[in-house]
Design a protein around this motif. Structure first.
Motif, PDB file in Angstrom:
ATOM      1  N   THR A 142      14.158 -18.481 -21.689  1.00 43.33           N
ATOM      2  CA  THR A 142      15.010 -17.323 -21.946  1.00 43.33           C
ATOM      3  C   THR A 142      15.417 -17.328 -23.410  1.00 43.33           C
ATOM      4  N   VAL A 147      18.615 -17.440 -14.113  1.00 40.45           N
ATOM      5  CA  VAL A 147      17.290 -16.831 -14.086  1.00 40.45           C
ATOM      6  C   VAL A 147      16.675 -17.005 -12.704  1.00 40.45           C
ATOM      7  N   ASP A 148      15.988 -15.959 -12.270  1.00 43.89           N
ATOM      8  CA  ASP A 148      15.341 -15.985 -10.959  1.00 43.89           C
ATOM      9  C   ASP A 148      13.896 -16.441 -11.037  1.00 43.89           C
ATOM     10  N   ASP A 149      13.310 -16.386 -12.220  1.00 42.87           N
ATOM     11  CA  ASP A 149      11.881 -16.675 -12.360  1.00 42.87           C
ATOM     12  C   ASP A 149      11.622 -17.822 -13.333  1.00 42.87           C
ATOM     13  N   PRO A 194      10.024 -21.330 -14.695  1.00 38.06           N
ATOM     14  CA  PRO A 194       8.641 -21.790 -14.575  1.00 38.06           C
ATOM     15  C   PRO A 194       8.445 -22.979 -13.645  1.00 38.06           C
ATOM     16  N   GLU A 242      11.050 -22.936  -7.046  1.00 37.42           N
ATOM     17  CA  GLU A 242      11.097 -21.579  -6.512  1.00 37.42           C
ATOM     18  C   GLU A 242      12.522 -21.057  -6.390  1.00 37.42           C
ATOM     19  N   ARG A 301      16.591 -20.217  -7.884  1.00 37.83           N
ATOM     20  CA  ARG A 301      17.274 -19.669  -9.054  1.00 37.83           C
ATOM     21  C   ARG A 301      17.725 -20.851  -9.915  1.00 37.83           C
TER      22      ARG A 301
END
Length: 152
Positions: free
Chosen positions: A98, A108-110, A112, A115, A117
């Motif tokens: 980010t 962040v939900d995505d 790397p 799976e 948050r």
């Protein structure tokens, strides 16, 4: 519709107590979630401060960027231009998760890794030339919140 005064008073009391329980339950869930997320954020801040201190001392080694569980945490050191100059092995070679300024945090939900948050915290080094990003999974906080909701 009940016509007796006693029945109407009972229905009124049930509605008032039900509304109070609903408001109290929502407040409890929100406060619990906030507290648990704050604990994870605080742990990420402490880890970021440790890495920033090691970088400032010039003694940063790969062990300083290591994470206990590669599915639940990551570390990135970002220079002033936003380029990743060092990272934990689980995010090695990836761009910055980010664009986060120093002394800031976000969810962040995505991420790397994993799976879940993640809460990501940015701490600047004393010279301001780098920002340490530490991400920690919120899976424990999310699971506790779900369990509380189910029990309510």
């Amino acid at each position: 519709m009940p016509t007796s005064l006693r029945a109407r008073a009972a229905i009124g009391a049930v509605v008032v107590v039900g509304a109070a329980l609903l408001v109290g339950s929502v407040a409890m869930v929100l406060l619990t979630r906030s507290s648990l997320t704050g604990n994870v954020r605080e742990a990420a801040e402490l880890r970021a401060e440790d890495v920033a201190t090691a970088l400032e001392a010039g003694a940063a080694e790969p062990a300083d960027l290591a994470v206990e569980d590669e599915e639940d945490a990551f570390i990135q050191v970002v220079d002033a231009d936003g380029a990743v100059v060092a990272s934990s092995t689980n995010v090695d070679g990836l761009p910055a998760v980010t664009d986060l300024g120093a002394e800031a945090s976000t969810v962040v939900d995505d991420a790397p890794v994993g799976e879940d948050r993640f809460v990501v915290v940015g701490i600047a080094t004393a010279d301001g030339e780098a920002t340490v990003l530490v991400g920690r999974a919120l899976d424990g906080a999310d699971e506790a919140t779900r369990a509380l909701l189910q029990s309510l």
